[in-house]
Design a protein around this motif. Structure first.
Motif, PDB file in Angstrom:
ATOM      1  N   ILE A  98      -9.962   6.928  -1.605  1.00  0.00           N
ATOM      2  CA  ILE A  98      -9.182   6.003  -0.985  1.00  0.00           C
ATOM      3  C   ILE A  98      -7.232   6.313  -0.797  1.00  0.00           C
ATOM      4  O   ILE A  98      -6.823   7.350  -1.253  1.00  0.00           O
ATOM      5  N   ILE A  99      -7.223   5.439   0.828  1.00  0.00           N
ATOM      6  CA  ILE A  99      -6.038   5.703   1.410  1.00  0.00           C
ATOM      7  C   ILE A  99      -4.966   4.635   0.739  1.00  0.00           C
ATOM      8  O   ILE A  99      -5.780   3.982   1.637  1.00  0.00           O
ATOM      9  N   ARG A 100      -3.808   4.502   0.378  1.00  0.00           N
ATOM     10  CA  ARG A 100      -2.861   3.461  -0.210  1.00  0.00           C
ATOM     11  C   ARG A 100      -1.901   3.206   0.788  1.00  0.00           C
ATOM     12  O   ARG A 100      -1.236   4.283   0.645  1.00  0.00           O
ATOM     13  N   ASN A 101      -1.464   1.871   1.211  1.00  0.00           N
ATOM     14  CA  ASN A 101       0.415   1.949   2.085  1.00  0.00           C
ATOM     15  C   ASN A 101       1.515   0.916   0.697  1.00  0.00           C
ATOM     16  O   ASN A 101       0.677  -0.235   0.577  1.00  0.00           O
ATOM     17  N   ILE A 102       1.925   2.279  -0.017  1.00  0.00           N
ATOM     18  CA  ILE A 102       2.884   1.559  -0.911  1.00  0.00           C
ATOM     19  C   ILE A 102       4.304   1.258  -0.637  1.00  0.00           C
ATOM     20  O   ILE A 102       4.443   0.028  -1.450  1.00  0.00           O
ATOM     21  N   GLY A 103       4.221   1.577   1.057  1.00  0.00           N
ATOM     22  CA  GLY A 103       5.332   0.987   1.917  1.00  0.00           C
ATOM     23  C   GLY A 103       5.402  -0.106   2.158  1.00  0.00           C
ATOM     24  O   GLY A 103       5.410  -1.664   2.568  1.00  0.00           O
TER      25      GLY A 103
ATOM     26  N   VAL B  43      -5.746  12.022   9.574  1.00  0.00           N
ATOM     27  CA  VAL B  43      -6.890  12.808   8.124  1.00  0.00           C
ATOM     28  C   VAL B  43      -7.712  14.353   8.963  1.00  0.00           C
ATOM     29  O   VAL B  43      -7.874  14.429  10.386  1.00  0.00           O
ATOM     30  N   ALA B  44      -7.195  15.860   8.648  1.00  0.00           N
ATOM     31  CA  ALA B  44      -7.379  16.159   8.625  1.00  0.00           C
ATOM     32  C   ALA B  44      -8.271  17.314   7.701  1.00  0.00           C
ATOM     33  O   ALA B  44      -7.568  16.877   6.752  1.00  0.00           O
ATOM     34  N   VAL B  45      -9.020  18.024   7.971  1.00  0.00           N
ATOM     35  CA  VAL B  45      -9.239  19.040   6.359  1.00  0.00           C
ATOM     36  C   VAL B  45      -9.197  20.773   7.268  1.00  0.00           C
ATOM     37  O   VAL B  45      -8.492  21.176   8.754  1.00  0.00           O
ATOM     38  N   ASP B  46      -8.992  21.489   6.356  1.00  0.00           N
ATOM     39  CA  ASP B  46      -8.521  23.017   6.426  1.00  0.00           C
ATOM     40  C   ASP B  46      -9.514  24.079   6.104  1.00  0.00           C
ATOM     41  O   ASP B  46      -9.449  25.460   6.083  1.00  0.00           O
ATOM     42  N   SER B  47     -10.193  22.909   6.328  1.00  0.00           N
ATOM     43  CA  SER B  47     -11.730  23.860   5.810  1.00  0.00           C
ATOM     44  C   SER B  47     -13.395  24.109   6.189  1.00  0.00           C
ATOM     45  O   SER B  47     -13.438  22.376   6.098  1.00  0.00           O
TER      46      SER B  47
ATOM     47  N   THR C 134     -14.365  11.298   6.977  1.00  0.00           N
ATOM     48  CA  THR C 134     -14.427  10.235   8.606  1.00  0.00           C
ATOM     49  C   THR C 134     -13.784   8.752   7.369  1.00  0.00           C
ATOM     50  O   THR C 134     -13.993   8.654   5.576  1.00  0.00           O
ATOM     51  N   PRO C 135     -13.073   7.862   8.224  1.00  0.00           N
ATOM     52  CA  PRO C 135     -12.703   8.274   9.304  1.00  0.00           C
ATOM     53  C   PRO C 135     -12.061   8.727   9.043  1.00  0.00           C
ATOM     54  O   PRO C 135     -10.869   9.158   8.320  1.00  0.00           O
ATOM     55  N   THR C 136     -11.271   9.469  11.071  1.00  0.00           N
ATOM     56  CA  THR C 136     -10.667  10.027  10.915  1.00  0.00           C
ATOM     57  C   THR C 136      -8.859  10.250  11.125  1.00  0.00           C
ATOM     58  O   THR C 136      -7.615  10.268  11.307  1.00  0.00           O
ATOM     59  N   SER C 137      -9.093   8.776  11.273  1.00  0.00           N
ATOM     60  CA  SER C 137      -7.642   7.763  11.792  1.00  0.00           C
ATOM     61  C   SER C 137      -7.600   6.706  11.131  1.00  0.00           C
ATOM     62  O   SER C 137      -8.273   5.716  10.700  1.00  0.00           O
ATOM     63  N   GLY C 138      -6.118   5.753  11.172  1.00  0.00           N
ATOM     64  CA  GLY C 138      -6.407   4.085  10.614  1.00  0.00           C
ATOM     65  C   GLY C 138      -5.274   3.551  10.464  1.00  0.00           C
ATOM     66  O   GLY C 138      -4.106   4.512  10.728  1.00  0.00           O
TER      67      GLY C 138
ATOM     68  N   ILE D 190      -5.500  16.573   4.449  1.00  0.00           N
ATOM     69  CA  ILE D 190      -4.508  16.528   4.824  1.00  0.00           C
ATOM     70  C   ILE D 190      -3.864  15.076   5.898  1.00  0.00           C
ATOM     71  O   ILE D 190      -4.411  14.983   7.093  1.00  0.00           O
ATOM     72  N   PHE D 191      -3.424  13.873   4.983  1.00  0.00           N
ATOM     73  CA  PHE D 191      -2.807  13.058   5.926  1.00  0.00           C
ATOM     74  C   PHE D 191      -1.601  13.499   6.087  1.00  0.00           C
ATOM     75  O   PHE D 191      -0.978  13.937   5.422  1.00  0.00           O
TER      76      PHE D 191
END
Length: 359
Positions: A268-273, A281-285, A291-295, A324-325
Motif C-alpha cells: 500500500i502507498i498512501r499520501n498523508i500530505g 515505482v522502481a526495483v533494484d533487483s 505493478t503498477p509502476t506509477s500513480g 523505490i518510490f
C-alpha cells in the motif's frame, strides 16, 4: 556549598546522547548556569566527569532551559534573571559541541519570558515558544539565520506554565494551557515551515489543564498529553504535511523460498500530505517486480500495488533489494521499501525404488 541541579532535558543526535540542565555553581562562579554533557550511545562510552557551560553568569540565575542538537550543534533557549528573583529575560545561544561558549553571541528574544520550549526543522530553522507574565503565549522563529518578529499564538489568557513545541515533515505544532469560561484547557496551534501560525484549537475542554506536551509522528498526527486535576489525559489530531508525503505499508518484506515462488504480496502507498502526489515505482533487483509502476494520489488516499517474486534464476543464499518510490513533489522522496529473499537448497530425498543385492 553543594551544587544543585534541576530542569533537565535530553536530546539524541545520531549516535550521541546529550543531557542539558540548570546547574547551581560553587566556587568562583556563584550563579546558576545552563550546562550539558554528552556521550556516545553505546555500552563502551561513559559520561564525562566535567560538563560544558552554555552560560557564564557570576551572580545571575539561568534556568528553565530547552534545547535540541543536530549534527553536533547545540541549540538552547533559557530564562535568565537578575539574582534569584528576576526580572526574567529570555535568551538563546547555539554553538557546536566543544565550542568556547563564553565567547558565543547571546540573543535576547524577549525582555520578559517564562518557561520556553524550542524545536528546529530539517533546514536548521529555530522555533521558540514561551509564556509571558501578562498571560499570552508567544512564538518567535529564526529563519535562514535571521530572527523574525514575535507572534502571539494564544487566543485567551495563558498562565505562566510550561508549554511545548515539536517539528516533523515541515509541520510545527505548539501547545500550551489556556483559560476559557469553563476552566483551563490544553490548546494547540499549527504552522507549516515558511507559513504563518493558524488559529488555536482547543484539544479538549478541561477544568484545570496543565503542562501539555506534544509529539508529531510520521503519519501526520500530533499526539498530546496533559494533566488535569490529578489525572493524565491524551488525544491526537491530524496535522498533515503541507506537501505530498509518501507512506508505505508494510515498510519491508521478507521471503523464504523452498523450491516454489511465493504468492504475490500487497503493498500500500498512501499520501498523508495536503497536495496531490504523483509518483513512480522502481526495483533494484531483477528477481522482483511491482505493478503498477506509477500513480497519483489526492490527500489522504491510497493505492494498492502488487509485488511478485521470481526466484527461479536466483542462487541459493540470502539476497536483498529495494522497492523505490520517487516523486518530484514529495517531502520524503525517495522512499525505499526493503525486500529480503532467502533461497534454500532443494531437499534431497532417498530413492524410493532402489534395489540392491548382497554379494
Amino acid at each position: 556549598m553543594t551544587a544543585w541541579s534541576a530542569w533537565q532535558r535530553i536530546s539524541i543526535d545520531k549516535e550521541r546522547i546529550y543531557i542539558l540542565w540548570h546547574h547551581e555553581n560553587a566556587g568562583k562562579y556563584l550563579g546558576h548556569d545552563i550546562v550539558f554533557q554528552s556521550k556516545m550511545n553505546n555500552a563502551n562510552s561513559f559520561w564525562p566527569t566535567s560538563y560544558e557551560r552554555v552560560t557564564w553568569t557570576a551572580d545571575d540565575n539561568s534556568t528553565h532551559p530547552d534545547f535540541e542538537v543536530s549534527n553536533d550543534r547545540v541549540y538552547a533557549v533559557f530564562m535568565e534573571g537578575v539574582g534569584d528573583s528576576g526580572p526574567w529575560r529570555l535568551f538563546y545561544k547555539e554553538a557546536a559541541r566543544g565550542a568556547a561558549w563564553q565567547n558565543v553571541v547571546v540573543n535576547e528574544l524577549a525582555g520578559s519570558g517564562y518557561r520556553p520550549a524550542l524545536t528546529i526543522d530539517n533546514d536548521k530553522n529555530v522555533y521558540v515558544v514561551w509564556a509571558t507574565k501578562s498571560g499570552t503565549y508567544m512564538a518567535k522563529e529564526k529563519i535562514n539565520g535571521i530572527w523574525r518578529g514575535t507572534t502571539v499564538i494564544s487566543s485567551g489568557f495563558a498562565p505562566q506554565q510550561f508549554g511545548d513545541i515539536h517539528h516533523r515533515n515541515s509541520v510545527i505544532v505548539a501547545t500550551w494551557a489556556q483559560q476559557d469560561a469553563l476552566g483551563q484547557s490544553a490548546y494547540y496551534a499549527k504552522k507549516n515551515s515558511g507559513g504563518n501560525w493558524e488559529k488555536p484549537v482547543q484539544i479538549a475542554q478541561g477544568a484545570d489543564g496543565l503542562f501539555p506536551r506534544v509529539w508529531i509522528d510520521g503519519n501526520g498526527y500530533a499526539h498530546f498529553v496533559w494533566q488535569d486535576r490529578g489525572d493524565i489525559f491524551y488525544d491526537k489530531y491530524a496535522v498533515p504535511p503541507p506537501d505530498p508525503f509518501m507512506q508505505a505499508d508494510p515498510q519491508s518484506f521478507g521471503f523464504v523460498i523452498d523450491g516454489q515462488n511465493p504468492d504475490p504480496a500487497t503493498l500500500i502507498i498512501r499520501n498523508i500530505g495536503e497536495k496531490v502526489l504523483n509518483y513512480t515505482v522502481a526495483v533494484d533487483s531483477d528477481w522482483m517486480t511491482v505493478t503498477p509502476t506509477s500513480g497519483n494520489l489526492p490527500k489522504g488516499e491510497e493505492n494498492e500495488l502488487q509485488l511478485t517474486i521470481d526466484a527461479r534464476t536466483v542462487d541459493e543464499g540470502s539476497h536483498t533489494g529495494n522497492i523505490i518510490f520517487t516523486s518530484s513533489e514529495a517531502l520524503n522522496s525517495p522512499l525505499n521499501v526493503s525486500v529480503s529473499l532467502d533461497v534454500l537448497a532443494p531437499p534431497i530425498f532417498p530413492p524410493s525404488n532402489f534395489v540392491g543385492e548382497v554379494l
